[in-house]
Design a protein around this motif. Structure first.
Motif, mmCIF file in Angstrom:
data_model
loop_
_atom_site.group_PDB
_atom_site.id
_atom_site.type_symbol
_atom_site.label_atom_id
_atom_site.label_comp_id
_atom_site.label_asym_id
_atom_site.label_seq_id
_atom_site.Cartn_x
_atom_site.Cartn_y
_atom_site.Cartn_z
ATOM 1 N N LYS A 93 -29.069 31.791 7.028
ATOM 2 C CA LYS A 93 -27.717 32.312 6.953
ATOM 3 C C LYS A 93 -27.148 32.120 5.554
ATOM 4 O O LYS A 93 -25.976 31.821 5.387
ATOM 5 C CB LYS A 93 -26.843 31.643 7.996
ATOM 6 C CG LYS A 93 -27.328 31.905 9.398
ATOM 7 C CD LYS A 93 -26.255 31.601 10.394
ATOM 8 C CE LYS A 93 -26.626 31.692 11.790
ATOM 9 N NZ LYS A 93 -27.281 32.476 12.525
ATOM 10 N N GLY A 94 -27.982 32.275 4.549
ATOM 11 C CA GLY A 94 -27.515 32.206 3.179
ATOM 12 C C GLY A 94 -27.514 30.822 2.566
ATOM 13 O O GLY A 94 -27.134 30.660 1.428
ATOM 14 N N ARG A 95 -27.928 29.822 3.271
ATOM 15 C CA ARG A 95 -27.960 28.469 2.713
ATOM 16 C C ARG A 95 -29.408 28.080 2.457
ATOM 17 O O ARG A 95 -30.242 28.182 3.336
ATOM 18 C CB ARG A 95 -27.314 27.473 3.661
ATOM 19 C CG ARG A 95 -25.861 27.764 3.859
ATOM 20 C CD ARG A 95 -25.221 26.662 4.676
ATOM 21 N NE ARG A 95 -23.874 27.061 5.011
ATOM 22 C CZ ARG A 95 -22.798 26.478 4.505
ATOM 23 N NH1 ARG A 95 -22.927 25.506 3.658
ATOM 24 N NH2 ARG A 95 -21.615 26.880 4.864
ATOM 25 N N LEU A 96 -29.671 27.602 1.260
ATOM 26 C CA LEU A 96 -31.009 27.168 0.898
ATOM 27 C C LEU A 96 -31.098 25.651 0.970
ATOM 28 O O LEU A 96 -30.116 24.947 0.757
ATOM 29 C CB LEU A 96 -31.349 27.622 -0.520
ATOM 30 C CG LEU A 96 -31.404 29.130 -0.742
ATOM 31 C CD1 LEU A 96 -31.655 29.426 -2.213
ATOM 32 C CD2 LEU A 96 -32.481 29.750 0.105
ATOM 33 N N VAL A 97 -32.278 25.156 1.251
ATOM 34 C CA VAL A 97 -32.515 23.722 1.216
ATOM 35 C C VAL A 97 -32.509 23.310 -0.246
ATOM 36 O O VAL A 97 -33.249 23.854 -1.052
ATOM 37 C CB VAL A 97 -33.871 23.367 1.876
ATOM 38 C CG1 VAL A 97 -34.165 21.894 1.703
ATOM 39 C CG2 VAL A 97 -33.866 23.782 3.324
ATOM 40 N N ARG A 98 -31.666 22.385 -0.613
ATOM 41 C CA ARG A 98 -31.556 21.937 -2.000
ATOM 42 C C ARG A 98 -32.436 20.728 -2.280
ATOM 43 O O ARG A 98 -32.960 20.574 -3.354
ATOM 44 C CB ARG A 98 -30.112 21.592 -2.333
ATOM 45 C CG ARG A 98 -29.186 22.755 -2.149
ATOM 46 C CD ARG A 98 -29.041 23.520 -3.431
ATOM 47 N NE ARG A 98 -28.099 24.596 -3.218
ATOM 48 C CZ ARG A 98 -28.326 25.832 -3.572
ATOM 49 N NH1 ARG A 98 -29.436 26.151 -4.176
ATOM 50 N NH2 ARG A 98 -27.446 26.763 -3.345
ATOM 51 N N GLU A 99 -32.520 19.837 -1.309
ATOM 52 C CA GLU A 99 -33.358 18.659 -1.465
ATOM 53 C C GLU A 99 -33.717 18.114 -0.096
ATOM 54 O O GLU A 99 -33.029 18.374 0.883
ATOM 55 C CB GLU A 99 -32.657 17.582 -2.299
ATOM 56 C CG GLU A 99 -31.355 17.080 -1.702
ATOM 57 C CD GLU A 99 -30.558 16.212 -2.657
ATOM 58 O OE1 GLU A 99 -30.854 16.223 -3.864
ATOM 59 O OE2 GLU A 99 -29.638 15.537 -2.203
ATOM 60 N N VAL A 100 -34.797 17.392 -0.049
ATOM 61 C CA VAL A 100 -35.249 16.762 1.181
ATOM 62 C C VAL A 100 -35.129 15.266 0.954
ATOM 63 O O VAL A 100 -35.581 14.743 -0.057
ATOM 64 C CB VAL A 100 -36.715 17.145 1.496
ATOM 65 C CG1 VAL A 100 -37.201 16.397 2.723
ATOM 66 C CG2 VAL A 100 -36.829 18.644 1.668
ATOM 67 N N VAL A 101 -34.488 14.580 1.886
ATOM 68 C CA VAL A 101 -34.277 13.140 1.743
ATOM 69 C C VAL A 101 -34.952 12.449 2.915
ATOM 70 O O VAL A 101 -34.739 12.807 4.064
ATOM 71 C CB VAL A 101 -32.764 12.806 1.733
ATOM 72 C CG1 VAL A 101 -32.549 11.312 1.617
ATOM 73 C CG2 VAL A 101 -32.067 13.540 0.604
ATOM 74 N N GLU A 102 -35.787 11.466 2.610
ATOM 75 C CA GLU A 102 -36.424 10.667 3.653
ATOM 76 C C GLU A 102 -35.506 9.491 3.965
ATOM 77 O O GLU A 102 -35.148 8.724 3.077
ATOM 78 C CB GLU A 102 -37.784 10.176 3.179
ATOM 79 C CG GLU A 102 -38.567 9.464 4.249
ATOM 80 C CD GLU A 102 -39.985 9.170 3.804
ATOM 81 O OE1 GLU A 102 -40.519 9.908 2.971
ATOM 82 O OE2 GLU A 102 -40.537 8.180 4.286
ATOM 83 N N LEU A 103 -35.097 9.385 5.217
ATOM 84 C CA LEU A 103 -34.149 8.351 5.627
ATOM 85 C C LEU A 103 -34.838 7.292 6.477
ATOM 86 O O LEU A 103 -35.679 7.608 7.308
ATOM 87 C CB LEU A 103 -33.017 8.984 6.448
ATOM 88 C CG LEU A 103 -32.188 10.048 5.745
ATOM 89 C CD1 LEU A 103 -31.256 10.726 6.723
ATOM 90 C CD2 LEU A 103 -31.416 9.450 4.585
ATOM 91 N N ALA A 104 -34.444 6.059 6.281
ATOM 92 C CA ALA A 104 -34.937 4.957 7.120
ATOM 93 C C ALA A 104 -34.027 4.861 8.336
ATOM 94 O O ALA A 104 -32.809 4.998 8.229
ATOM 95 C CB ALA A 104 -34.915 3.652 6.339
ATOM 96 N N SER A 105 -34.617 4.636 9.506
ATOM 97 C CA SER A 105 -33.814 4.578 10.728
ATOM 98 C C SER A 105 -32.810 3.426 10.700
ATOM 99 O O SER A 105 -31.756 3.512 11.327
ATOM 100 C CB SER A 105 -34.717 4.475 11.954
ATOM 101 O OG SER A 105 -35.485 3.298 11.893
ATOM 102 N N GLU A 106 -33.096 2.362 9.966
ATOM 103 C CA GLU A 106 -32.191 1.218 9.901
ATOM 104 C C GLU A 106 -30.910 1.537 9.140
ATOM 105 O O GLU A 106 -29.888 0.881 9.330
ATOM 106 C CB GLU A 106 -32.861 0.004 9.220
ATOM 107 C CG GLU A 106 -34.158 -0.444 9.835
ATOM 108 C CD GLU A 106 -35.356 0.384 9.370
ATOM 109 O OE1 GLU A 106 -35.403 0.807 8.199
ATOM 110 O OE2 GLU A 106 -36.230 0.624 10.201
ATOM 111 N N THR A 107 -30.945 2.508 8.240
ATOM 112 C CA THR A 107 -29.780 2.819 7.406
ATOM 113 C C THR A 107 -29.280 4.241 7.647
ATOM 114 O O THR A 107 -28.648 4.833 6.787
ATOM 115 C CB THR A 107 -30.130 2.654 5.915
ATOM 116 O OG1 THR A 107 -31.233 3.507 5.602
ATOM 117 C CG2 THR A 107 -30.466 1.218 5.584
ATOM 118 N N SER A 108 -29.552 4.775 8.832
ATOM 119 C CA SER A 108 -29.174 6.149 9.126
ATOM 120 C C SER A 108 -28.576 6.272 10.518
ATOM 121 O O SER A 108 -28.872 5.479 11.409
ATOM 122 C CB SER A 108 -30.400 7.069 9.064
ATOM 123 O OG SER A 108 -31.036 6.955 7.825
#
Length: 126
Positions: free
Chosen positions: A4-19
């Motif tokens: 819908k017109g939005r591009l992925v700018r970055e991929v961030v790997e998140l830790a479950s303890e801090t998310s």
């Protein structure tokens, strides 16, 4: 669904303890017997789930919570007759002040053409 017109700018790997991790499940349960209906509603209330639709023989329950809680609720519903179920999968955002590891793939999923293929090198590290 299409982009819908939005591009992925970055991929961030998140830790479950801090998310904050949320999984949405819609579960339709057969409640042909009154004792089943009351028990399913009671369990839904304990998990802070919502009954979003009711018919004479079924309940539709919505639960949005940590994936492990959704798994636990589904395990409890397995003793009843699950008629239909859908899950979104995990959606996550880092907690306030927590940082993730930023990884920028060479080809973003929304940018490659239909005839090109992504390789494992294009995916973020696991």
């Amino acid at each position: 669904q299409g982009c819908k017109g939005r591009l992925v700018r970055e991929v961030v790997e998140l830790a479950s303890e801090t998310s904050a991790l949320i999984d949405l499940a819609l579960i339709k349960v057969s409640t042909k017997h009154s004792w089943v209906r009351s028990e399913v509603v009671e369990l839904a209330n304990l998990f802070r789930a919502a009954v979003v639709d009711v018919s004479a023989e079924e309940l539709l329950i919505k639960l949005a919570d940590h994936p492990s809680k959704v798994d636990s609720f589904i395990s409890l519903m397995d003793k009843f007759e699950i008629v239909e179920m859908g899950r979104t999968g995990v959606v996550a955002v880092s907690n306030c002040g927590a940082a993730g590891t930023i990884s920028k793939p060479k080809v973003l999923p929304t940018q490659h053409s239909s005839n090109s293929k992504m390789s494992e090198a294009d995916l973020p590290p696991s």
